[in-house]
Design a protein around this motif. Structure first.
Motif, mmCIF file in Angstrom:
data_model
loop_
_atom_site.group_PDB
_atom_site.id
_atom_site.type_symbol
_atom_site.label_atom_id
_atom_site.label_comp_id
_atom_site.label_asym_id
_atom_site.label_seq_id
_atom_site.Cartn_x
_atom_site.Cartn_y
_atom_site.Cartn_z
ATOM 1 N N ASN A 1 49.681 57.648 82.620
ATOM 2 C CA ASN A 1 49.487 56.338 81.992
ATOM 3 C C ASN A 1 49.719 56.369 80.486
ATOM 4 O O ASN A 1 50.376 55.462 79.945
ATOM 5 N N PHE A 2 49.219 57.388 79.818
ATOM 6 C CA PHE A 2 49.506 57.489 78.386
ATOM 7 C C PHE A 2 50.967 57.873 78.155
ATOM 8 O O PHE A 2 51.535 57.558 77.105
ATOM 9 N N GLY A 3 51.566 58.545 79.142
ATOM 10 C CA GLY A 3 52.992 58.861 79.049
ATOM 11 C C GLY A 3 53.844 57.601 79.036
ATOM 12 O O GLY A 3 54.813 57.488 78.277
ATOM 13 N N ILE A 4 53.476 56.640 79.880
ATOM 14 C CA ILE A 4 54.187 55.349 79.904
ATOM 15 C C ILE A 4 54.015 54.642 78.570
ATOM 16 O O ILE A 4 54.977 54.125 77.980
ATOM 17 N N LEU A 5 52.779 54.612 78.073
ATOM 18 C CA LEU A 5 52.511 53.984 76.778
ATOM 19 C C LEU A 5 53.315 54.661 75.675
ATOM 20 O O LEU A 5 53.947 53.984 74.845
ATOM 21 N N ALA A 6 53.314 55.997 75.678
ATOM 22 C CA ALA A 6 54.035 56.738 74.646
ATOM 23 C C ALA A 6 55.535 56.484 74.727
ATOM 24 O O ALA A 6 56.208 56.301 73.707
ATOM 25 N N PHE A 7 56.075 56.463 75.943
ATOM 26 C CA PHE A 7 57.518 56.251 76.102
ATOM 27 C C PHE A 7 57.917 54.851 75.649
ATOM 28 O O PHE A 7 58.873 54.674 74.888
ATOM 29 N N MET A 8 57.176 53.850 76.115
ATOM 30 C CA MET A 8 57.537 52.470 75.798
ATOM 31 C C MET A 8 57.358 52.164 74.307
ATOM 32 O O MET A 8 58.126 51.395 73.730
ATOM 33 N N LYS A 9 56.355 52.757 73.697
ATOM 34 C CA LYS A 9 56.004 52.393 72.325
ATOM 35 C C LYS A 9 56.570 53.344 71.277
ATOM 36 O O LYS A 9 56.854 52.921 70.137
ATOM 37 N N TYR A 10 56.772 54.610 71.655
ATOM 38 C CA TYR A 10 57.085 55.606 70.638
ATOM 39 C C TYR A 10 58.389 56.372 70.865
ATOM 40 O O TYR A 10 58.737 57.223 70.047
ATOM 41 N N PHE A 11 59.117 56.100 71.946
ATOM 42 C CA PHE A 11 60.323 56.886 72.220
ATOM 43 C C PHE A 11 61.334 56.768 71.089
ATOM 44 O O PHE A 11 61.876 57.764 70.607
ATOM 45 N N ASN A 12 61.643 55.550 70.667
ATOM 46 C CA ASN A 12 62.646 55.362 69.618
ATOM 47 C C ASN A 12 62.207 55.975 68.292
ATOM 48 O O ASN A 12 63.028 56.502 67.534
ATOM 49 N N PHE A 13 60.902 55.925 67.994
ATOM 50 C CA PHE A 13 60.378 56.559 66.778
ATOM 51 C C PHE A 13 60.606 58.069 66.847
ATOM 52 O O PHE A 13 61.060 58.689 65.870
ATOM 53 N N PHE A 14 60.308 58.659 68.005
ATOM 54 C CA PHE A 14 60.533 60.086 68.208
ATOM 55 C C PHE A 14 62.018 60.414 68.086
ATOM 56 O O PHE A 14 62.415 61.368 67.393
ATOM 57 N N ALA A 15 62.860 59.605 68.734
ATOM 58 C CA ALA A 15 64.300 59.863 68.744
ATOM 59 C C ALA A 15 64.882 59.776 67.335
ATOM 60 O O ALA A 15 65.703 60.621 66.931
ATOM 61 N N MET A 16 64.472 58.784 66.572
ATOM 62 C CA MET A 16 65.000 58.623 65.211
ATOM 63 C C MET A 16 64.626 59.805 64.322
ATOM 64 O O MET A 16 65.443 60.270 63.510
#
Length: 532
Positions: free
Chosen positions: A109-124
């Motif tokens: 569940n936190f993985g979904i939250l992290a992916f949806m909210k923070y993936f692009n921040f991580f990628a950048m």
């Protein structure tokens, strides 16, 4: 369906009317249907994420509850035959099973939250590092639609399964009722983050219509609309003018922008919470308070006891205490006392746990380095206050400073407000570097004349709107001051004569309609925390 829209007002009236019209055993079903109708209308297909979190945490609770029941059954069944060693082994095995189940559910569940909210921040950030070391590769960015209220319902659901794991609450056996706990429409958009044992039973039980309760709920809704539509949606114009064009300003003007934003975010967020609590209260459901007059705080720690209370209590109970009381941190405390002495060494594990907690609070607010800085800023300030407390005590004693007088209270209140406003540079600036540039321009220029030379009339608000804003803030301050002194303004109004009482109600309604966003020609602004 924003809380400050006529659509929501009509929706809420319809739900409340239907809620008290059906047989009491069906009231919770009305709330469930209304909650999913609200979410579908507001967010449409992303309801699948809400359903996924609901289903996974519901069955996680059942699985952990079953392990708890099996453990108790084994203990009671072997009460006279199990040795102490066998009991210990049974407890360890039970705890290990629960930990595995809980860990999987939290990671998913936190993985979904992290992916949806923070993936692009991580990628950048990864792409920036790759570019820095001249690697000709990059992680592609993804266009993601953040599910409405995902941070709120994820934290609320996670709190439930952790409480089941700790055997504080019994697992819910009805998935439909549990779905209502996760999705209750007044709170899903921006909280408060409720605990299962505080909210669930209220949602499931029946309620009779109560005029006094409905009256207080309606007053709370009006107060929330006043804060949002008259203050927040007006002051945001000046805030956006300053922060989006900060190179045109310096010194006191920039600091006023931070002060204005402090007022905006308070009136916006607490206004939305007041509306949510008011709607729920009319139906007999008491949502947890999320604010306790934060601008009357006398320290940063006190501010966070008053601001976003449910997020603070969630991170305290599920992050700070488990970390600071863990064996690893106890070992760290023993080691640090050897190197740094008893006082500082004892505080270091607490500081680390506090830093991690506020890092989570900062990241919770958004995927940006400015929010990381915002969280760390507050964590460091609180720890610094704890660290220097003995030295401050010595100074007070040495110079015989009286701490029980108004001047000392005002000093602490003003200092806290100043430090809170500095933190707003990080939470409102376009990015971390802009926040630093704004801070530099604030403290390298001294220009008090902007307070009286007409500069404030060039911030997007007319002189009329500025006067209205000042009057509205005075009203806000007076009401908060009454409440700070233990007086209930709603109770005081309700005890007055009929003509005076309804005069106040009508004045509130017309103030919102005339001086709110519908009266000054601006489009309704979204609630700030709807994006979290």
């Amino acid at each position: 369906m924003a809380f400050n829209s006529f659509t929501f007002l009509i929706f809420a009236v319809a739900v409340i009317t239907f809620y008290f019209s059906v047989p009491k055993r069906f009231q919770w079903i009305v709330l469930l249907i209304a909650s999913y109708a609200f979410y579908l209308f507001s967010a449409r297909w992303v309801v699948v994420f809400l359903l996924f979190t609901t289903i996974t945490t519901f069955y996680t609770g059942l699985l952990i509850g079953r392990v708890n029941d099996n453990y108790r059954s084994a203990l009671s069944g072997g009460e006279n035959t199990l040795t102490k060693e066998q009991r210990k082994r049974l407890a360890i095995e039970s705890k290990k099973q629960k930990q595995i189940i809980l860990l999987i559910a939290l990671v998913v569940n936190f993985g979904i939250l992290a992916f949806m909210k923070y993936f692009n921040f991580f990628a950048m950030n990864v792409n920036s590092i790759l570019k820095l070391i001249t690697v000709d590769q990059s992680i592609p960015l993804i266009s993601l639609l953040l599910p409405l209220g995902i941070s709120f319902y994820t934290f609320q659901s996670a709190g439930y399964i952790i409480d089941v794991y700790r055997d504080k609450v019994k697992p819910d056996k009805n998935i439909a009722k549990f779905a209502l706990f996760v999705s209750f429409f007044p709170q899903i958009v921006q909280g408060p983050i409720s605990r299962y044992n505080d909210l669930a039973l209220q949602l499931y039980e029946s309620h009779n219509f109560d005029y006094t309760r409905a009256k207080f709920g309606a007053q709370l809704i009006l107060w929330g609309l006043f804060k949002k539509m008259v203050i927040a949606d007006r002051i945001v114009i000046a805030v956006d003018t300053i922060f989006n064009n900060y190179l045109d300003y310096s010194g006191i003007t920039l600091f006023l922008g931070a002060v204005f934003y402090s007022l905006q975010v308070y009136c916006d967020f607490s206004g939305g919470i007041d509306i949510a609590r008011g709607v729920a209260q009319i139906m007999g459901i008491e949502l947890t308070k999320n604010f306790e007059r934060p601008f009357f705080a006398t320290s940063i720690a006190d501010f966070w006891r008053r601001w976003h209370i449910t997020l603070g209590s969630w991170t305290r109970d599920y992050i700070f205490y488990p970390l600071s009381l863990s064996k690893s941190f106890a070992k760290l405390g023993r080691m640090s006392r050897k190197f740094f002495g008893s006082y500082l060494g004892k505080l270091l594990p607490t500081f680390l746990a506090m830093l991690i907690t506020f890092l989570v609070i900062g990241i919770w607010h958004g995927a940006s380095w400015k929010f990381v800085a915002y969280g760390l800023y507050n964590g460091v300030l609180i720890f610094t206050g704890i660290l220097i407390e003995p030295f401050v005590g010595k100074i007070i004693k040495r110079f015989q400073i009286r701490t029980n007088v108004f001047s000392w209270h005002l000093f602490n209140l003003s200092l806290t407000f100043f430090l809170v406003s500095i933190g707003r540079y990080f939470s409102r600036a376009n990015d971390f570097m802009d926040a630093l540039r704004m801070l530099k321009r604030t403290f390298t220029t001294f220009n008090p004349w902007v307070l009286y030379d007409g500069s404030l009339n060039q911030l997007g608000l007319s002189e009329r709107d500025m006067v209205l804003l000042i009057l509205a803030v005075v009203v806000l301050f007076v009401v908060d001051l009454f409440q700070e002194r233990g007086l209930s303004v709603r109770q005081i109004i309700s005890e007055q004569n009929l003509v005076f009482r309804w005069g106040v109600y009508l004045l509130a309604v017309f103030s919102i309609l005339i001086f709110g966003i519908y009266g000054i020609g601006y489009e309704p602004a979204d609630f700030i925390y709807m994006g979290f």
